[in-house]
Design a protein around this motif. Structure first.
Motif, mmCIF file in Angstrom:
data_model
loop_
_atom_site.group_PDB
_atom_site.id
_atom_site.type_symbol
_atom_site.label_atom_id
_atom_site.label_comp_id
_atom_site.label_asym_id
_atom_site.label_seq_id
_atom_site.Cartn_x
_atom_site.Cartn_y
_atom_site.Cartn_z
ATOM 1 N N LEU A 284 39.854 35.941 42.462
ATOM 2 C CA LEU A 284 41.220 36.260 42.043
ATOM 3 C C LEU A 284 42.144 35.125 42.457
ATOM 4 O O LEU A 284 42.118 34.693 43.627
ATOM 5 C CB LEU A 284 41.671 37.568 42.683
ATOM 6 N N VAL A 285 42.948 34.653 41.527
ATOM 7 C CA VAL A 285 43.870 33.557 41.817
ATOM 8 C C VAL A 285 45.172 33.807 41.067
ATOM 9 O O VAL A 285 45.172 34.441 39.998
ATOM 10 C CB VAL A 285 43.243 32.204 41.418
ATOM 11 N N GLN B 189 33.853 35.078 28.629
ATOM 12 C CA GLN B 189 33.987 36.259 27.786
ATOM 13 C C GLN B 189 34.976 37.213 28.436
ATOM 14 O O GLN B 189 34.742 37.711 29.548
ATOM 15 C CB GLN B 189 32.644 36.952 27.594
ATOM 16 N N ALA B 190 36.085 37.445 27.734
ATOM 17 C CA ALA B 190 37.079 38.410 28.185
ATOM 18 C C ALA B 190 36.721 39.779 27.623
ATOM 19 O O ALA B 190 36.008 39.880 26.612
ATOM 20 C CB ALA B 190 38.463 37.990 27.717
ATOM 21 N N GLU C 16 45.499 34.159 30.691
ATOM 22 C CA GLU C 16 44.548 34.195 29.566
ATOM 23 C C GLU C 16 43.217 33.519 29.883
ATOM 24 O O GLU C 16 42.288 33.580 29.077
ATOM 25 C CB GLU C 16 45.167 33.566 28.306
ATOM 26 N N ASP C 17 43.093 32.899 31.035
ATOM 27 C CA ASP C 17 41.811 32.355 31.474
ATOM 28 C C ASP C 17 40.936 33.430 32.119
ATOM 29 O O ASP C 17 39.773 33.176 32.446
ATOM 30 C CB ASP C 17 42.018 31.221 32.479
ATOM 31 N N THR C 18 41.496 34.607 32.319
ATOM 32 C CA THR C 18 40.740 35.708 32.922
ATOM 33 C C THR C 18 39.554 36.075 32.054
ATOM 34 O O THR C 18 39.704 36.356 30.858
ATOM 35 C CB THR C 18 41.653 36.936 33.113
ATOM 36 N N ALA C 19 38.366 36.069 32.646
ATOM 37 C CA ALA C 19 37.140 36.340 31.907
ATOM 38 C C ALA C 19 35.962 36.286 32.874
ATOM 39 O O ALA C 19 36.111 35.855 34.026
ATOM 40 C CB ALA C 19 36.928 35.314 30.793
ATOM 41 N N VAL D 180 42.990 35.862 36.809
ATOM 42 C CA VAL D 180 44.239 35.142 37.075
ATOM 43 C C VAL D 180 45.376 36.143 36.930
ATOM 44 O O VAL D 180 45.681 36.601 35.827
ATOM 45 C CB VAL D 180 44.412 33.957 36.114
ATOM 46 N N SER D 181 45.977 36.472 38.056
ATOM 47 C CA SER D 181 47.002 37.516 38.050
ATOM 48 C C SER D 181 47.872 37.383 39.288
ATOM 49 O O SER D 181 47.436 36.885 40.326
ATOM 50 C CB SER D 181 46.333 38.885 38.011
#
Length: 121
Positions: free
Chosen positions: A11-12, A39-40, A88-91, A119-120
């Motif tokens: 998590l970042v 893959q999201a 949007e890089d979260t996956a 990413v949050s």
């Protein structure tokens, strides 16, 4: 059989950085190329970056200038340095190796199990 193990996810916050690793192991093999995919939830698996024999690299347009793929000469271990991360890089990030297994005498794609990047705030 070639095994791939990814690590480094987590998590970042937006704007932060992470470095993913993909390590290949097996008794006797050679790697021709390593590619990172992501893959999201609810989406298809997309190419992020690749590195190939001779050091050639390629990147998805969405990560150019932010992500850097690198590896040792044998490409046994490949890294994905991810900077200026966005939500949007979260996956789930997966690495794939194009490798020849000398014991099985077969060239094929091998996949890792994936590592989650979130990413949050």
């Amino acid at each position: 059989q070639v095994q791939l193990v990814e690590s480094g996810g987590g998590l970042v916050q937006p704007g932060g950085s992470l470095r993913l690793s993909c390590a290949a192991s097996g008794s006797a093999f050679t790697v021709y190329g390593m590619v990172w995919y992501r893959q999201a939830p609810g989406k298809q698996r997309d190419l992020v970056a690749g590195i190939f024999s001779g050091g050639r690299t390629n990147y998805a347009d969405s990560v150019k200038g932010r992500f850097t793929i690198s590896g040792d000469n044998a490409m046994d271990t490949v890294y994905l340095q991810m900077n200026t991360l966005k939500p949007e890089d979260t996956a789930v990030y997966y690495c794939k190796a194009d490798a020849y297994d000398f014991n099985l005498r077969v060239r094929r794609d091998y996949w890792g199990q994936g590592t989650q990047v979130t990413v949050s705030l």
